[in-house]
Design a protein around this motif. Sequence first.
Motif, PDB file in Angstrom:
ATOM      1  N   THR A  12     -17.570  47.024 103.680  1.00 36.04           N
ATOM      2  CA  THR A  12     -17.400  45.566 103.729  1.00 36.04           C
ATOM      3  C   THR A  12     -18.114  44.934 104.918  1.00 36.04           C
ATOM      4  O   THR A  12     -18.469  45.614 105.886  1.00 36.04           O
ATOM      5  CB  THR A  12     -15.897  45.232 103.829  1.00 36.04           C
ATOM      6  N   GLU A  21     -16.738  43.170 107.073  1.00 35.84           N
ATOM      7  CA  GLU A  21     -15.871  43.392 108.228  1.00 35.84           C
ATOM      8  C   GLU A  21     -16.180  44.749 108.874  1.00 35.84           C
ATOM      9  O   GLU A  21     -16.236  44.874 110.096  1.00 35.84           O
ATOM     10  CB  GLU A  21     -14.396  43.334 107.793  1.00 35.84           C
ATOM     11  N   MET A  22     -16.373  45.781 108.056  1.00 34.45           N
ATOM     12  CA  MET A  22     -16.687  47.116 108.587  1.00 34.45           C
ATOM     13  C   MET A  22     -18.049  47.116 109.272  1.00 34.45           C
ATOM     14  O   MET A  22     -18.241  47.714 110.334  1.00 34.45           O
ATOM     15  CB  MET A  22     -16.671  48.157 107.443  1.00 34.45           C
ATOM     16  N   THR A  37      -4.412  44.791  94.887  1.00 34.11           N
ATOM     17  CA  THR A  37      -5.272  44.827  96.078  1.00 34.11           C
ATOM     18  C   THR A  37      -6.726  44.739  95.636  1.00 34.11           C
ATOM     19  O   THR A  37      -7.066  45.118  94.507  1.00 34.11           O
ATOM     20  CB  THR A  37      -5.086  46.145  96.853  1.00 34.11           C
ATOM     21  N   GLU A  66      -9.028  46.661  96.450  1.00 33.17           N
ATOM     22  CA  GLU A  66      -9.515  48.018  96.148  1.00 33.17           C
ATOM     23  C   GLU A  66      -9.190  48.394  94.700  1.00 33.17           C
ATOM     24  O   GLU A  66     -10.029  48.956  93.995  1.00 33.17           O
ATOM     25  CB  GLU A  66      -8.887  49.044  97.106  1.00 33.17           C
ATOM     26  N   SER A  86     -12.499  38.272 100.685  1.00 34.61           N
ATOM     27  CA  SER A  86     -12.828  39.026 101.894  1.00 34.61           C
ATOM     28  C   SER A  86     -12.662  40.516 101.600  1.00 34.61           C
ATOM     29  O   SER A  86     -12.107  40.894 100.577  1.00 34.61           O
ATOM     30  CB  SER A  86     -11.908  38.606 103.029  1.00 34.61           C
ATOM     31  N   GLY A  87     -13.156  41.351 102.511  1.00 33.22           N
ATOM     32  CA  GLY A  87     -13.092  42.797 102.316  1.00 33.22           C
ATOM     33  C   GLY A  87     -13.797  43.184 101.028  1.00 33.22           C
ATOM     34  O   GLY A  87     -14.806  42.579 100.646  1.00 33.22           O
ATOM     35  N   VAL A  88     -13.257  44.166 100.322  1.00 31.17           N
ATOM     36  CA  VAL A  88     -13.845  44.591  99.041  1.00 31.17           C
ATOM     37  C   VAL A  88     -13.705  43.467  98.003  1.00 31.17           C
ATOM     38  O   VAL A  88     -14.418  43.426  97.000  1.00 31.17           O
ATOM     39  CB  VAL A  88     -13.157  45.883  98.531  1.00 31.17           C
TER      40      VAL A  88
END
Length: 334
Positions: free
Chosen positions: A197, A199-200, A282, A284, A313-315
Amino acid sequence: MFTRVEKYSRQSVIDAAELLKAGKLVAIPTETVYGLAANALNEKAVADIFLAKGRPQDNPLIVHISDMSMLPPLVCEIPDIAKRLAERFWPGPLTMIFPKADIIPNVTSGGLDTVAVRMPESEAARAIIKECGFPLAAPSANLSGKPSPTAAAHVFGDMNGKIPLIVDGGECSVGVESTVVCFKGDMIHILRPGGITAEMLSEYGKVEIDKAVTAQPEKDEKVLSPGMKYKHYSPKADVYIVNAHGDKFAEYCAERVKSDKKVIVLGSGVSENGVYFDYGKTPELQAQRLFALLRKADEIGAETVLVEMPEQSGVGLAVYNRLLRAAAFRIIEV
Ligand code: TXA
Ligand code: MG
């Protein structure tokens, strides 16, 4: 042509490598989605990938490697930021764009002077590449425009009779395609969001998300990642994103389902009953399930698919990006 499906095993790795060495196509499992693989350095074999998928010639392919020693011969330069990202995220669902070396045929890079490279996390994928001893070009193993395959049965549905072998490694754990990035100096530019992501990545440098990730490109606009301009991931049914949650989402969908028999609903955490399908609570889980559910819509003859707005956001950004394209950017505001 008869299409064999073999469970991932030492023998299927050997069988796959034998076919790939002979210039044939083999569908292989990866942690993201199944890939339709050929020797990335064999022009004729790569051209056959475009034929089997019905893929536009200017849409470049990702080149897959099994260890770091395979990278330097494929590229002209490895920026420091790429080395750091490779160290942290490879093997894994991250694809990086490099200036290409002459050894990469134009058909593989879609005529661009760059090449996309990734080292998959899937043990089966890396075992097959290692057995071949050459890198594999592999787009998602779906017919062009269809949802990407996350199970061997999906590949069989699209590729039966077109390729000699599908290696079955079970269901893909990530479920959406890899994150694709290019570099502008030390800036990490995301062309396609995925399992790795923003973020990562932001722990390793400043991250910028290409506007084509969430916006519809203008008709003749030049896009950095050619794949972004094509209609994608679409079942036969018309897909709509419904921008509502909880009771509001439930009430809107209940009305639509009542007035039209051919509507199905993908909602997070709903109980399944043949009209409502749970696409997970989620991001994910939603990533893992989305493509299979879009294929399911066709199987059951749905004409309209209503999907609850995912997180962005994220995945979740990857889920949203794929859904926008499946839905041809149609969002229903409730
Ligand atoms: O997870 C994945 O990446 C899967 C599995 C099989 O590894 N592969 C995959 O490939 O999704 P494909 O061909 O379906 O998507 C490749 C994407 C396209 O959007 C393409 O335009 C972009 O990567 N791409 C490839 N080479 C590029 C390059 N040199 N510059 C910019 N974009 C590139
Ligand atoms: Mg694809």
